[in-house]
Scaffold this active site. Structure first.
Site, mmCIF file in Angstrom:
data_model
loop_
_atom_site.group_PDB
_atom_site.id
_atom_site.type_symbol
_atom_site.label_atom_id
_atom_site.label_comp_id
_atom_site.label_asym_id
_atom_site.label_seq_id
_atom_site.Cartn_x
_atom_site.Cartn_y
_atom_site.Cartn_z
ATOM 1 N N GLU A 133 103.307 28.127 56.791
ATOM 2 C CA GLU A 133 102.346 27.059 56.468
ATOM 3 C C GLU A 133 101.250 27.604 55.548
ATOM 4 O OE1 GLU A 133 101.347 24.169 56.286
ATOM 5 O OE2 GLU A 133 101.557 22.951 58.077
ATOM 6 N N ASP A 134 100.588 26.709 54.839
ATOM 7 C CA ASP A 134 99.441 27.120 54.028
ATOM 8 C C ASP A 134 98.180 27.194 54.887
ATOM 9 O OD1 ASP A 134 99.386 24.358 54.404
ATOM 10 O OD2 ASP A 134 98.888 23.886 52.322
ATOM 11 N N ASP A 159 94.932 23.041 60.396
ATOM 12 C CA ASP A 159 93.609 22.440 60.554
ATOM 13 C C ASP A 159 93.577 21.723 61.913
ATOM 14 O OD1 ASP A 159 91.120 21.827 59.072
ATOM 15 O OD2 ASP A 159 91.833 19.779 59.096
ATOM 16 N N PHE A 213 86.855 21.935 52.730
ATOM 17 C CA PHE A 213 88.202 21.785 52.200
ATOM 18 C C PHE A 213 88.475 22.879 51.172
ATOM 19 C CE2 PHE A 213 91.684 19.685 49.959
ATOM 20 C CZ PHE A 213 92.381 19.158 51.027
ATOM 21 N N ARG A 236 96.528 23.649 42.518
ATOM 22 C CA ARG A 236 97.528 24.487 43.201
ATOM 23 C C ARG A 236 97.754 25.825 42.506
ATOM 24 N NH1 ARG A 236 100.115 21.420 47.215
ATOM 25 N NH2 ARG A 236 100.510 19.244 46.729
HETATM 26 P P1 IMP Z 1 96.585 19.448 59.894
HETATM 27 O O1 IMP Z 1 97.710 18.505 60.235
HETATM 28 O O2 IMP Z 1 95.223 18.808 60.013
HETATM 29 O O3 IMP Z 1 96.659 20.763 60.640
HETATM 30 O O4 IMP Z 1 96.693 19.758 58.347
HETATM 31 C C1 IMP Z 1 97.772 20.454 57.850
HETATM 32 C C2 IMP Z 1 98.058 20.132 56.421
HETATM 33 O O5 IMP Z 1 96.997 19.416 55.766
HETATM 34 C C3 IMP Z 1 98.208 21.440 55.667
HETATM 35 O O6 IMP Z 1 99.546 21.858 55.667
HETATM 36 C C4 IMP Z 1 97.702 21.103 54.308
HETATM 37 O O7 IMP Z 1 98.753 20.591 53.526
HETATM 38 C C5 IMP Z 1 96.670 20.020 54.540
HETATM 39 N N1 IMP Z 1 95.316 20.602 54.630
HETATM 40 C C6 IMP Z 1 94.535 20.736 55.721
HETATM 41 N N2 IMP Z 1 93.361 21.313 55.419
HETATM 42 C C7 IMP Z 1 93.408 21.562 54.088
HETATM 43 C C8 IMP Z 1 92.492 22.165 53.161
HETATM 44 O O8 IMP Z 1 91.359 22.612 53.489
HETATM 45 N N3 IMP Z 1 92.917 22.234 51.868
HETATM 46 C C9 IMP Z 1 94.129 21.790 51.450
HETATM 47 N N4 IMP Z 1 95.005 21.223 52.280
HETATM 48 C C10 IMP Z 1 94.662 21.108 53.580
#
Ligand code: IMP
Length: 175
Positions: free
Chosen positions: A98-99, A102, A153, A166
């Protein structure tokens, strides 16, 4: 409306060091194994390609993609699969790449959908982790960077805001 600005928070050099450290941990844990790296598109594509080369060991690669509905910078709880993996992972060791994690909604969804395919094991490797934002309890086994709760973010090194940024080599906080 005010223009967005980029504040550098993680340099290219720091990313390279973190990828090397993650790769040496993963290599140790998966010695004599052939893990399947499953990249979560699109944000992980640069991280996965650097990590895979740094691992320099037998491995397989596939990709999945899930979308969560919400605004551009806020994840809502409803996640939907956009792209399935293409290979069978039954009985294999899966490492989800994963990147950033959050709220955990996306990863929680992906883990459940991969578990249904009966792999031997599933572990998670994320370049960044924001544990202070977690809503769903998911565990990141390998994290490159743990971000403080005041970091907003982030973009760059594969991560976007509205499909921009990106290709930046460093990671920035978007303000
Ligand atoms: P989550 O479902 O809230 O954990 O978010 C996961 C996905 O949301 C990540 O795989 C990212 O693609 C995107 N994401 C969450 N936070 C960020 C951020 O700070 N920058 C860019 N993408 C984010």
């Amino acid at each position: 409306m005010q223009a967005l600005s980029l504040k550098p928070i993680i340099s290219k050099n720091e990313i390279e060091n973190a990828v090397q450290k993650l790769a040496s941990e993963i290599k140790k844990d998966y010695a004599d194994k052939c893990p399947v790296l499953i990249g979560v598109l699109k944000g992980s594509f640069i991280f996965l390609s650097d990590l895979a080369r740094e691992l320099n060991m037998p491995l397989k690669i596939d990709f999945t993609r899930a979308c969560s509905y919400g605004s551009k910078d806020y994840s809502s709880g409803s996640v939907e699969l956009v792209k399935d993996i293409e290979m069978s992972i039954k009985g294999l060791d899966v490492l989800v790449v994963e990147d950033i994690v959050d709220t955990g909604y996306t990863l929680n969804f992906i883990i459940k959908y991969l578990e249904a395919k009966k792999p031997f094991s599933i572990k998670i490797c994320s370049l960044m982790d924001k544990p202070s934002k977690r809503v769903v309890d998911v565990k990141v086994d390998y994290a490159g960077f743990t971000l403080d709760k005041d970091v907003g973010f982030v973009v760059g090194y594969g991560l976007d805001y509205d499909e921009e940024y990106r290709s930046l080599q460093d990671i920035y906080e978007l303000r």
